[in-house]
Write an enzyme that holds these catalytic residues in place. Structure first.
Site, PDB file in Angstrom:
ATOM      1  N   GLY A 336      44.177  41.312  39.809  1.00  0.00           N
ATOM      2  CA  GLY A 336      44.928  40.155  39.351  1.00  0.00           C
ATOM      3  C   GLY A 336      44.072  38.908  39.393  1.00  0.00           C
ATOM      4  O   GLY A 336      42.854  38.980  39.230  1.00  0.00           O
ATOM      5  N   GLU A 337      44.710  37.745  39.584  1.00  0.00           N
ATOM      6  CA  GLU A 337      44.036  36.433  39.640  1.00  0.00           C
ATOM      7  C   GLU A 337      43.500  36.005  38.275  1.00  0.00           C
ATOM      8  O   GLU A 337      42.864  34.959  38.167  1.00  0.00           O
ATOM      9  CB  GLU A 337      42.855  36.426  40.632  1.00  0.00           C
ATOM     10  CG  GLU A 337      43.202  36.788  42.050  1.00  0.00           C
ATOM     11  CD  GLU A 337      41.970  36.802  42.977  1.00  0.00           C
ATOM     12  OE1 GLU A 337      40.857  36.471  42.515  1.00  0.00           O
ATOM     13  OE2 GLU A 337      42.130  37.123  44.159  1.00  0.00           O
ATOM     14  N   GLY A 338      43.655  36.849  37.249  1.00  0.00           N
ATOM     15  CA  GLY A 338      43.022  36.591  35.958  1.00  0.00           C
ATOM     16  C   GLY A 338      41.638  37.204  35.852  1.00  0.00           C
ATOM     17  O   GLY A 338      40.912  36.943  34.879  1.00  0.00           O
TER      18      GLY A 338
END
Lengths: 371, 371
Positions: A336-338
């Site tokens: 995640g987190e981009g």
């Protein structure tokens, strides 16, 4: 059974930001698409030899309404952070405080998305849309951090709706406004990121609700849980769906009952980007489930969506299949987190650059194949 | 049957550049590998959540002999250009002059690799190691173009060996010297590219020779040929193998009989990079078949090899499988020029940057999961 609110959605209130944004989303420009497709065939390369990147560049032209498309640069990664009441059901080995601690880590530059955004030359903005605990980062400037907390985490979806419809809409509109602000300040590509302990649980519930998949198919191991915890997580998702009975024809209701505040904001980011014809690179299962909501609210918003990668979460593959999106990268990431979006950014930029900058057979004096 | 030369390979002549280079290639540093693996587990992310990029960064540490590994930056793309006598067998719809015309296009900045190298921030060097026709680019400076032509294209491998063993070694040494020069001038990552009309035909023959695959399995459609031309191409590859009978235990002999000058130079580039412990990102089937040669000459050279992508050519998948390499990108590209390698460069750099720059749980004040 808990009673979901059945009021008319704000999307039907013509003066809301959400309604205005949905109304502003236009179909792709078929003239620009056709011109881009034709141009691909004249560039100094065998026809089709850049594979999926040729289609991607054509999509960017159709989105922007011009051929060649503008460079998706500069780019901005947005990480929406929020907490989840379902944490009380012990579906994650991580303490809920980690959401806020990771926000501090983003602002200190120590997380994976910091390294990847730096590598890709993208700025990073962190938005608190619903962290449960006070953040240890009061001094961050507004270009890097925004406090847009709609509520301090969702309620436990196994005991009732995760939030009210009004809160879901408010979080969507945080995302819309974020897209508007970033593109107004020059961003030509948005990257969707998330932080929220337990948000794969909400994502699995959303994917199951929107695609009809069984919770056992839509639920994965998140940050890496053992078999027993996974079985429990599946039953938690099933219980939340049985209690709330989200209706895929009512995407705001799906968000409100089994979603997350970051999911809502991410759906808003997609809608906001689509409204101004700027591409948004999706990340993993959290942004994938948010894209299901955005596509249900405004199907044409999918023209703005590029699937950065396919995560290891099974619900993500379901979401991508449902949306008809082909991921650019498939390396088993599940962070995640981009991060998956940031890895894909140079590919998106390379695809656009090739269509913009390559010579054609006639101008370069290169003979064409007879095939 | 044509008579391949059976003289002792120059690799056994202890004073040759090739022999010295092979002797300089060391095994990976297992201490640095273990330290990198341990460090991955302390960074602020769930263990393993960066997927294949974690393994990649560990490999870079083992190659460099230090943890964290140096940044693979600046990077240089090398495109070795050469022609193929088998063009006389009508295996490609493209005129042979296109090889030289594309070299001119590279130097004018109009090819796909120009766009991709610019996007990735890598310099581009074009080396003529065997173009058949005079090049229309006499004024290019040596930082962008080098005339290292060993011979003006190979001979037709369906009539005898493509070149002599001495020519194969000379072309390998062009690659070794290119790697030495680029790393001496600061490059910390090399990207392997090629240009040569008909070079997928030679690649298929090399893959078949080195892996034992049947020509019908190792041969693809190259730039995009029709069914009849493909069947003919398979029979041309089969005829070259039947005539020359290359022996996989004699990789120089494989190059000399059914290879190409650019294949030889690419094998040399890999050996040269491995000797100075600098990573080299491979491209498609041409560099993949060259890597089969490099690995046969010096198995430890594989530590320096990263598979940039998997091309649409079936022989490439065979080569990657034989080498045990996992591609970073799989988007159906089939262009060559180093385009697949250039697309992968930001991923390689992101993997190294994460291991170098991310905070650990203890320094960032982030709680660890209990799983």
């Amino acid at each position: 059974m808990a009673q979901p609110a059945h009021s008319s959605t704000p999307a039907r209130q013509e003066d809301s930001l959400l309604a205005r944004t949905v109304a502003a989303i236009r179909p792709p420009d078929e003239t620009a698409r056709a011109r881009a497709y034709e141009r691909q065939g004249r560039l100094t390369k065998p026809a089709g030899s850049l594979g999926a990147l040729e289609d991607l560049a054509v999509q960017l032209a159709a989105l922007a309404g011009v051929c060649p498309p503008p460079m998706p640069d500069p780019a901005a990664v947005v990480v929406f952070a929020a907490d989840h009441g379902v944490h009380a059901q012990a579906v994650s080995p991580w303490p809920q405080e980690v959401t806020g601690q990771m926000v501090a880590n983003f602002l200190a530059g120590g997380a994976a998305i910091n390294a990847f955004a730096t590598q890709a030359g993208a700025r990073l903005l962190v938005v608190d849309v619903g962290v449960a605990h006070p953040l240890p980062c009061p001094t961050a400037d507004s270009s890097r951090f925004r406090d847009q907390r709609v509520r301090a985490g969702t309620a436990d979806m196994t005991c009732g709706p995760a939030m009210t419809r009004a809160e879901a809409v408010a979080a969507i509109e945080v995302g819309i406004q974020t897209a508007a602000d970033l593109t107004a300040s020059g961003a030509r590509c948005l990257l969707a990121g998330d932080m929220g302990i337990c948000n794969t649980t909400a994502s699995s519930a959303m994917v199951a609700a929107m695609t009809g998949a069984d919770p056992s198919v839509a639920t994965g191991r998140g940050t890496g849980i053992d078999e027993d915890t996974w079985r429990h997580k599946v039953e938690v998702v099933r219980a939340a769906l049985d209690l709330n009975r989200p209706n895929p024809a009512d995407p705001i209701g799906v968000l409100a009952t089994v979603g997350g505040l970051e999911h809502a904001a991410l759906a808003g980011l997609i809608l906001g980007a689509a409204a101004v014809r700027v591409p948004v690179i999706l990340d993993g299962v959290i942004t994938g489930s948010a894209a299901l909501i955005a596509a249900a609210l405004a199907p044409e918003s999918l023209t703005a969506c590029l699937a950065g990668h396919r995560s290891a979460e099974p619900g993500h593959a379901l979401a991508l299949q449902h949306l008809g999106l082909r991921p650019l990268i498939d390396l088993g990431l599940r962070l995640g987190e981009g991060t998956g979006a940031a890895l894909a950014l140079p590919l998106v930029q390379a695809a656009a650059r090739a269509l913009r900058e390559m010579a054609t057979f006639d101008t370069a004096g290169v003979a064409e194949g007879s095939a």
